[in-house]
Design an enzyme around this catalytic site. Structure first.
Site, PDB file in Angstrom:
ATOM      1  N   TRP A  82     -12.286-112.094  19.372  1.00 31.93           N
ATOM      2  CA  TRP A  82     -12.808-113.043  20.363  1.00 31.93           C
ATOM      3  C   TRP A  82     -11.683-113.328  21.354  1.00 31.93           C
ATOM      4  CZ3 TRP A  82     -12.465-118.892  19.885  1.00 31.93           C
ATOM      5  CH2 TRP A  82     -13.186-119.516  20.901  1.00 31.93           C
ATOM      6  N   ASP A 105     -11.361-117.636  10.570  1.00 30.21           N
ATOM      7  CA  ASP A 105     -12.092-118.374  11.603  1.00 30.21           C
ATOM      8  C   ASP A 105     -13.577-118.203  11.306  1.00 30.21           C
ATOM      9  OD1 ASP A 105     -13.100-119.564  13.846  1.00 30.21           O
ATOM     10  OD2 ASP A 105     -12.539-117.951  15.218  1.00 30.21           O
ATOM     11  N   LYS A 120     -22.342-123.588  16.748  1.00 27.40           N
ATOM     12  CA  LYS A 120     -23.497-122.684  16.738  1.00 27.40           C
ATOM     13  C   LYS A 120     -24.512-123.087  15.666  1.00 27.40           C
ATOM     14  CE  LYS A 120     -20.609-120.752  19.372  1.00 27.40           C
ATOM     15  NZ  LYS A 120     -20.315-119.828  20.409  1.00 27.40           N
TER      16      LYS A 120
END
Ligand code: PLP
Length: 397
Positions: free
Chosen positions: A130, A212, A247
Site C-alpha cells: 500500500w 497491518d 472498512k
C-alpha cells in the site's frame, strides 16, 4: 520562510478522483479510491453503526478529553476481535495497546515507537505494498527495504522468492511489515501454510513482524482473516499490529484504529504501554473518541455485534460474487487473457495485471478510472456496470 518549500505533486488517487468527477460520460466507472461501495455506488452507514449512534447520542454526557490510551471498552473489544478472546498473550498480560486515529495513526505511532527502540531501523515491505506504508514509516525515521511478493505471471504470490529474501536479508532488529489479510493493492494473500513458513523464518532470523490489518472480515471471515496474526502472536516473543475500523465498520472519516504491541512478558508490557502513550501524547495527544465509542457499543452488545457481523458478511459475499461475475463476463466477451486469478484474490482490491498504457486507454477511451498499477476496487463494480467494464477491458487487451 515558506519560500524554501517546493510544491509537491498531487496524490495520484486524489487526482484520479478529480478526473472522474469532471468526466461527463454518464456511464463512467470509478474503481479508484479504496472505499466499499454498494450496488448503487454508495458508501452507506452500516445499520449497526446507525443504531450505535442513537445509543451514544442518548448516553454521552460529556465531551471532555479522553485519555491518550483511548476508550478501554473499545480497546478490549478490538483485542478480542483481532486476537480472539482468551488468546494466550492476553491471558499472560503481554499486550500493550492504544486507540489510534485510524489505521494510519496506528501505523505511524508504532513506527515512532520502533524508532525509539532502534533509530533508523529497517522495515521490509512487500513489493508492492500500500503506497502510504512508505511515507508512514519513513516520516518516523525508519528505512524501507522491499521483499518480493506479487507474481504478475500468475496473479498470486511468488512465495519462494519472498521466503528466500526474508531468510537471506531480514535480521534481528529488522521489522517485516505483513498484510494481515486482503493485501492492498494486489488482493493476493498468504495461505495458512505460508503463514507457518513466515513464522519459522521469524523464529530463525529473529525479525519482528508488524502486521497491518485493515480489512478483517473482507477476505474469508472475521476469524479466518486473523489466522496469520494470531499464529505469529502465539509463537513469537514480540510483534506489532496496526488495525483499522475504517472498512469493516465503514467508519472511514471517524478515524478509528488500534496500535498493539505484544511484548516478551508482563513487566515489559507496562513499559511499552507508557512509551506508546507518550508517543501519542507527543503527537495528537489523544485519539478522537466518537468512532471508538461506536465500535465499543457494537462489540459489547450481543445483538448489535451479530447485526454487524451479518453486515460484514454481506459486504464480503458481494465482493466475492463480483469477482466471479467479472471473470465470467470477461470470458463471455472473449478475453484473450486468463483472469481467473481475480476469483482467488481476497478483499476489496485486485491487480488486473495490465500495463499503465492499457490503464490510460481504459480511462481515456472508456471512462473507467483506476490507478496506473492496475489496482481496481472490486466494490466499485456492480451488476449494472460489469458488462461495460468487461467489454472495455477486452478492447484494450
Ligand atoms: C493496507 C492498509 N492499511 C491501513 C490503512 C489505513 O486506513 P485508515 O487510516 O483509513 O484507517 C489502509 C487504508 O486504505 C490500508 O489499505
Amino acid at each position: 520562510m515558506f519560500e524554501v518549500l517546493p510544491r509537491l505533486p498531487a496524490d495520484p488517487i486524489l487526482g484520479l478522483s478529480a478526473a472522474y468527477r469532471e468526466d461527463t460520460n454518464p456511464n463512467k466507472i470509478d474503481l479508484g479510491v479504496g472505499v466499499y461501495k454498494d450496488e448503487q455506488g454508495n458508501t452507506p452507514i452500516l445499520d449497526s453503526v446507525a443504531e450505535a449512534q442513537k445509543i451514544l447520542l442518548n448516553e454521552e454526557t460529556s465531551k471532555t478529553y479522553i485519555t491518550p490510551q483511548g476508550v478501554q471498552g473499545y480497546i478490549d473489544g478490538m483485542l478480542g476481535l483481532l486476537l480472539g478472546k482468551g488468546h494466550p498473550v492476553l491471558v499472560a498480560d503481554r499486550v500493550a495497546a492504544v486507540q489510534a486515529p485510524g489505521g494510519c495513526g496506528a501505523l505511524r505511532i508504532l513506527a515512532e515507537l520502533i524508532n525509539r527502540c532502534q533509530e533508523g531501523a529497517t522495515v521490509w515491505v512487500s513489493d508492492p505494498t500500500w503506497a502510504n506504508h512508505i511515507p508512514l514509516m519513513e516520516s518516523a525515521g525508519l528505512k524501507i527495504e522491499k521483499y518480493p511478493y506479487f507474481d504478475k505471471a500468475t496473479g498470486g504470490i511468488n512465495f519462494d522468492a519472498m521466503a528466500e529474501s526474508l531468510k537471506a536479508n531480514a535480521k534481528k532488529g529488522d521489522i517485516v511489515l505483513l498484510h494481515g489479510c486482503c493485501h492492498n493493492p494486489t488482493g493476493a494473500d498468504l495461505t495458512k501454510e505460508q503463514w507457518h513458513t513466515v513464522l519459522e523464518i521469524a523464529q530463525s532470523t529473529g525479525f519482528t513482524p508488524f502486521v497491518d490489518t485493515a480489512y478483517q472480515g473482507f477476505g474469508d471471515g472475521l476469524e479466518e482473516d486473523a489466522y496469520g496474526l494470531r499464529l505469529l502472536a502465539e509463537n513469537l516473543p514480540e510483534m506489532l499490529i496496526a488495525a483499522s475500523c475504517s472498512k469493516n465498520f465503514g467508519l472511514y472519516r471517524e478515524r478509528v484504529g488500534l496500535a498493539v504491541i505484544i511484548t516478551n512478558d508482563s513487566a515489559t508490557r507496562g513499559i511499552l504501554q507508557s512509551q506508546i502513550q507518550s508517543v501519542a501524547r507527543g503527537s495528537y495527544s489523544m485519539p478522537p473518541s466518537y468512532g471508538g465509542a461506536l465500535v465499543n457499543i457494537i462489540l459489547n452488545s450481543e445483538e448489535l455485534n451479530q447485526k454487524w457481523q451479518n453486515e460484514v458478511a454481506a459486504m464480503r459475499n458481494r465482493m466475492q460474487d463480483l469477482r466471479v461475475l467479472l471473470v465470467d463476463k470477461l470470458n463471455e466477451k472473449g478475453a484473450s487473457t486468463d483472469f481467473s486469478f481475480v476469483t482467488k484474490q481476497k478483499g476489496m482490491f485486485s491487480f488486473l495485471c495490465i500495463s499503465p498504457e492499457q490503464v490510460q486507454r481504459m480511462r481515456n477511451e472508456h471512462s473507467v478510472y483506476f490507478v496506473d498499477s492496475s489496482r481496481v476496487n472490486i466494490a466499485g463494480i456492480s451488476k449494472s456496470n460489469v458488462d461495460r467494464l468487461a467489454e472495455a477491458l477486452v478492447s484494450v487487451l
